[in-house]
Design a protein around this motif. Structure first.
Motif, PDB file in Angstrom:
ATOM      1  N   GLU A 157       0.843  -1.198   0.000  1.00  0.00           N
ATOM      2  CA  GLU A 157       0.000   0.000   0.000  1.00  0.00           C
ATOM      3  C   GLU A 157       0.877   1.246   0.000  1.00  0.00           C
ATOM      4  OE1 GLU A 157      -3.673   2.040   2.488  1.00  0.00           O
ATOM      5  OE2 GLU A 157      -3.122  -0.039   2.846  1.00  0.00           O
ATOM      6  N   LEU A 158       0.492   2.232  -0.821  1.00  0.00           N
ATOM      7  CA  LEU A 158       1.240   3.484  -0.918  1.00  0.00           C
ATOM      8  C   LEU A 158       0.277   4.662  -0.866  1.00  0.00           C
ATOM      9  CD1 LEU A 158       3.904   5.073  -1.596  1.00  0.00           C
ATOM     10  CD2 LEU A 158       3.151   4.941  -3.970  1.00  0.00           C
ATOM     11  N   ASP A 159       0.536   5.587   0.036  1.00  0.00           N
ATOM     12  CA  ASP A 159      -0.171   6.855   0.081  1.00  0.00           C
ATOM     13  C   ASP A 159       0.804   7.895  -0.445  1.00  0.00           C
ATOM     14  OD1 ASP A 159      -2.618   6.002   1.239  1.00  0.00           O
ATOM     15  OD2 ASP A 159      -1.681   5.951   3.207  1.00  0.00           O
ATOM     16  N   GLY A 160       0.615   8.297  -1.701  1.00  0.00           N
ATOM     17  CA  GLY A 160       1.529   9.245  -2.330  1.00  0.00           C
ATOM     18  C   GLY A 160       1.445   9.137  -3.833  1.00  0.00           C
ATOM     19  N   ASP A 161       2.280   9.907  -4.500  1.00  0.00           N
ATOM     20  CA  ASP A 161       2.258   9.973  -5.959  1.00  0.00           C
ATOM     21  C   ASP A 161       3.377   9.133  -6.562  1.00  0.00           C
ATOM     22  OD1 ASP A 161       0.198  11.769  -5.563  1.00  0.00           O
ATOM     23  OD2 ASP A 161       1.475  13.526  -5.820  1.00  0.00           O
TER      24      ASP A 161
ATOM     25  N   ILE B 263      -2.405  -1.320  -3.308  1.00  0.00           N
ATOM     26  CA  ILE B 263      -3.383  -0.255  -3.114  1.00  0.00           C
ATOM     27  C   ILE B 263      -2.622   1.057  -3.202  1.00  0.00           C
ATOM     28  CG2 ILE B 263      -5.059   0.808  -1.571  1.00  0.00           C
ATOM     29  CD1 ILE B 263      -5.341  -1.959  -0.218  1.00  0.00           C
ATOM     30  N   ILE B 264      -2.995   1.907  -4.154  1.00  0.00           N
ATOM     31  CA  ILE B 264      -2.349   3.193  -4.357  1.00  0.00           C
ATOM     32  C   ILE B 264      -3.369   4.295  -4.078  1.00  0.00           C
ATOM     33  CG2 ILE B 264      -1.102   4.686  -5.976  1.00  0.00           C
ATOM     34  CD1 ILE B 264       0.310   1.999  -5.446  1.00  0.00           C
ATOM     35  N   ASN B 265      -3.026   5.204  -3.185  1.00  0.00           N
ATOM     36  CA  ASN B 265      -3.843   6.386  -2.900  1.00  0.00           C
ATOM     37  C   ASN B 265      -3.024   7.598  -3.324  1.00  0.00           C
ATOM     38  OD1 ASN B 265      -6.158   5.227  -1.364  1.00  0.00           O
ATOM     39  ND2 ASN B 265      -4.522   4.561  -0.020  1.00  0.00           N
ATOM     40  N   GLY B 266      -3.317   8.147  -4.517  1.00  0.00           N
ATOM     41  CA  GLY B 266      -2.551   9.288  -4.989  1.00  0.00           C
ATOM     42  C   GLY B 266      -2.659   9.451  -6.489  1.00  0.00           C
TER      43      GLY B 266
ATOM     44  N   GLY C 191      -7.568   7.774  -6.768  1.00  0.00           N
ATOM     45  CA  GLY C 191      -6.897   9.031  -7.081  1.00  0.00           C
ATOM     46  C   GLY C 191      -6.999   9.344  -8.553  1.00  0.00           C
TER      47      GLY C 191
END
Length: 82
Positions: A3-7, A20-23, A38
């Motif tokens: 999981e990554l929170d970022g661009d 899971i990518i949030n960005g 995102g």
């Protein structure tokens, strides 16, 4: 595959089914097997049957397999930073 929170900025990117990518994802070519929440900015986008996408798509062309979940606003435009 985590999981990554970022661009993410890349030339070519494959997001694994367990990822899971949030960005914001920016690349010339993107394959999504996992979950992205995102925006995606790409020339080519492929969403497999296991893909889950929620957000904005900014791309020239895309392919979506049967079974993929897509809740998106779509804008057809070239890659800006990939």
């Amino acid at each position: 595959a985590g999981e990554l929170d970022g661009d993410i900025n890349a030339d070519k990117l494959h997001i694994a089914s367990t990822a899971i990518i949030n960005g914001v994802v920016t690349a010339q070519s993107v394959t999504i097997d996992g979950r992205v929440l995102g925006s995606v900015v790409a020339d080519k986008l492929y969403l497999s049957a296991t893909a889950h996408f929620e957000g904005e798509l900014h791309c020239q062309g895309f392919t979506v397999d049967n079974g993929a979940y897509v809740d998106a606003k779509f804008t057809k435009e070239p890659v800006r930073n990939g």
